[in-house]
Scaffold this active site. Structure first.
Site, PDB file in Angstrom:
ATOM      1  N   TYR A 184      21.222  18.048  32.250  1.00  0.00           N
ATOM      2  CA  TYR A 184      22.209  17.658  33.249  1.00  0.00           C
ATOM      3  C   TYR A 184      23.225  16.662  32.696  1.00  0.00           C
ATOM      4  O   TYR A 184      24.319  16.509  33.248  1.00  0.00           O
ATOM      5  CB  TYR A 184      21.529  17.049  34.476  1.00  0.00           C
ATOM      6  CG  TYR A 184      20.664  18.014  35.261  1.00  0.00           C
ATOM      7  CD1 TYR A 184      20.869  19.383  35.187  1.00  0.00           C
ATOM      8  CD2 TYR A 184      19.647  17.551  36.081  1.00  0.00           C
ATOM      9  CE1 TYR A 184      20.087  20.265  35.897  1.00  0.00           C
ATOM     10  CE2 TYR A 184      18.847  18.424  36.803  1.00  0.00           C
ATOM     11  CZ  TYR A 184      19.064  19.774  36.706  1.00  0.00           C
ATOM     12  OH  TYR A 184      18.274  20.648  37.424  1.00  0.00           O
ATOM     13  N   LYS A 235       8.468  22.951  26.897  1.00  0.00           N
ATOM     14  CA  LYS A 235       8.549  24.329  26.389  1.00  0.00           C
ATOM     15  C   LYS A 235       8.638  24.277  24.873  1.00  0.00           C
ATOM     16  O   LYS A 235       9.572  24.792  24.238  1.00  0.00           O
ATOM     17  CB  LYS A 235       9.768  25.042  26.995  1.00  0.00           C
ATOM     18  CG  LYS A 235       9.797  26.542  26.768  1.00  0.00           C
ATOM     19  CD  LYS A 235       8.673  27.296  27.443  1.00  0.00           C
ATOM     20  CE  LYS A 235       8.847  28.805  27.256  1.00  0.00           C
ATOM     21  NZ  LYS A 235       7.666  29.555  27.737  1.00  0.00           N
ATOM     22  N   ASP A 267       6.708  27.298  32.266  1.00  0.00           N
ATOM     23  CA  ASP A 267       6.499  28.533  33.020  1.00  0.00           C
ATOM     24  C   ASP A 267       5.063  28.635  33.523  1.00  0.00           C
ATOM     25  O   ASP A 267       4.814  29.028  34.671  1.00  0.00           O
ATOM     26  CB  ASP A 267       6.888  29.760  32.191  1.00  0.00           C
ATOM     27  CG  ASP A 267       6.361  29.722  30.765  1.00  0.00           C
ATOM     28  OD1 ASP A 267       5.836  28.667  30.343  1.00  0.00           O
ATOM     29  OD2 ASP A 267       6.473  30.738  30.059  1.00  0.00           O
ATOM     30  N   ASP A 291      12.877  18.895  38.087  1.00  0.00           N
ATOM     31  CA  ASP A 291      13.583  19.357  39.268  1.00  0.00           C
ATOM     32  C   ASP A 291      12.874  20.574  39.851  1.00  0.00           C
ATOM     33  O   ASP A 291      12.656  20.679  41.068  1.00  0.00           O
ATOM     34  CB  ASP A 291      15.022  19.708  38.873  1.00  0.00           C
ATOM     35  CG  ASP A 291      15.968  19.783  40.062  1.00  0.00           C
ATOM     36  OD1 ASP A 291      15.499  19.630  41.211  1.00  0.00           O
ATOM     37  OD2 ASP A 291      17.164  19.990  39.841  1.00  0.00           O
ATOM     38  N   ASP A 295      10.024  20.404  43.239  1.00  0.00           N
ATOM     39  CA  ASP A 295      10.369  21.187  44.428  1.00  0.00           C
ATOM     40  C   ASP A 295       9.274  22.204  44.738  1.00  0.00           C
ATOM     41  O   ASP A 295       8.929  22.426  45.902  1.00  0.00           O
ATOM     42  CB  ASP A 295      11.705  21.898  44.235  1.00  0.00           C
ATOM     43  CG  ASP A 295      12.894  21.013  44.576  1.00  0.00           C
ATOM     44  OD1 ASP A 295      12.662  19.838  44.932  1.00  0.00           O
ATOM     45  OD2 ASP A 295      14.040  21.473  44.470  1.00  0.00           O
TER      46      ASP A 295
END
Length: 402
Positions: A184, A235, A267, A291, A295
């Protein structure tokens, strides 16, 4: 205190862990040059910056302020409020999602309470002018790099989860998300043209050693006060930035041998949070992965509208906000759930100021209101009483005044 209140106080927010972590941040802030803030805080008079933002933000912020004033009256605490614009409201008024005046006011306050940012109205603006840029700038400007997001299934709402009750009951996860680095904020970013002449968009996911070290330290300290287990999510099988992340987390683990450290690819973690959420205690991860995971974990609880969060740094005021968005589709219709905003205010009292009794009063009022069957649309269950934001506030205030 009833058992539900005990659950929220000891299970949902894990007050001891974050109060211990933030205590040093708070003391650093009070040792800063802002002597006036120190004097005010010592007299239990706290200066709060309020950022209602967009959508349902102003509606739920009003509830939180009324709750703060009532709990302040009960516990001899006074608040001085200064309201500022951010997000879409700031764009409409000043042409920018984060006016300099808003950021400066936040930095000079004792704590910041934010509601929600964004809405369909501003979706067509250029990326650097959208409301969400105001939130990113706020986090960076306040230097709050650690986002603490609890995902706890309360007994009253276990049946409201989209997953089976036996899967989610007892879930108690703390996601520690890095907030001010990663994709970001990474450079370079923008638009360009590839070798074929096609238009492309690109972003850079980058972390420095110091950025990983500081968020890892926060996560290990929180895990020490919880179940003693930390799962680092990345990852590293395909991303160099994740290889550095994993390396630095392992290095920091040398200082926290009492914490059991594990690693999981993003994942797989996204799948495991849904398949078997109770396997997790504390999760630490980067900005974009956090993020996503926070959620996903929030929906285990039955509604994202029930979850508070905190964003903290090494010193200075923290940023407290509900996890949910601005819900523009129900804005102004008296349908919003104010409980996450109210619980964010409770987090602010406990973790920023150490006002345990006041925070506990708010949480007990929330529990009592849920026990009485009051539900907004997002957490509505068969046999319960459907109410709007105003009626939920009325019920809260009655329970708070007892």
């Amino acid at each position: 205190m009833n058992t539900h209140a005990q659950t929220l106080n000891t299970n949902a927010l894990k007050r001891s862990e974050k109060r211990v972590f933030l205590k040093s941040s708070n003391s650093n802030r009070r040792r800063s040059s802002r002597g006036a803030a120190l004097a005010a805080a010592s007299n239990k008079n706290y200066k709060l910056t309020l950022l209602p933002g967009d959508g349902i933000g102003p509606e739920i912020m009003k509830v939180a302020v009324d709750v703060l004033n009532e709990v302040g009256r009960k516990h001899e605490i006074t608040f001085t409020y200064e309201e500022k614009l951010v997000g879409g409201a700031a764009i409409d008024a000043f042409g920018t999602p984060l006016p300099e005046d808003t950021l400066e006011c936040c930095k000079q306050s004792d704590a910041v309470l934010l509601a929600a940012i964004g809405g369909y109205k501003w979706d067509t603006l250029e990326a650097n002018m959208r409301p969400e840029r105001g939130l990113l700038g706020l986090r960076a400007g306040m230097e709050v790099f650690a986002n603490l997001r609890p995902a706890v299934v309360l007994p009253q709402l276990a049946d409201a989860s989209s997953l089976k009750k036996d899967i989610v009951s007892g879930t108690d996860i703390m996601v520690v998300r890095e907030l001010t680095g990663g994709i970001y904020f990474g450079e370079p970013k923008g638009f360009g043209t590839n070798a074929k002449g096609e238009r492309i968009g690109f972003n850079t996911m980058v972390y420095s050693e110091s950025e990983v070290d500081r968020i890892a330290k926060v996560a290990f300290e929180i895990a020490q006060k919880r179940g003693g287990r930390l799962c680092s999510v990345e990852k590293s099988n395909v991303l160099e930035v994740s290889q550095l992340w994993k390396e630095r987390v392992i290095k920091q683990h040398e200082n926290y041998k009492d914490v059991e450290l594990s690693h999981m690819y993003i994942d797989n973690c996204a799948m495991q949070v849904i398949r078997d959420p109770k396997q997790f205690d504390t999760i630490v991860t980067g900005n974009i992965f956090g993020d996503i995971i926070s959620d996903a974990a929030s929906m285990l609880t039955g509604s994202i509208g029930m979850l508070p969060s905190a964003a903290v740094g090494s010193s200075g005021p923290g940023l407290y906000e509900p996890v949910h968005g601005s819900a523009p589709d129900i804005a102004g219709q008296d349908k919003a759930n104010p409980l996450a905003q109210v619980l964010s205010a409770a987090m602010l009292l406990r973790y920023q100021f150490g006002e345990e009794a006041a925070a506990k009063s708010i949480e007990e009022a929330v529990n009592a209101t849920l026990d009485q069957g009051f539900r907004t649309g997002d957490i509505m269950q068969e046999g319960m009483k459907l109410v709007g934001c105003t009626q939920m506030q009325e019920a809260l205030m009655k329970n708070l005044s007892k």
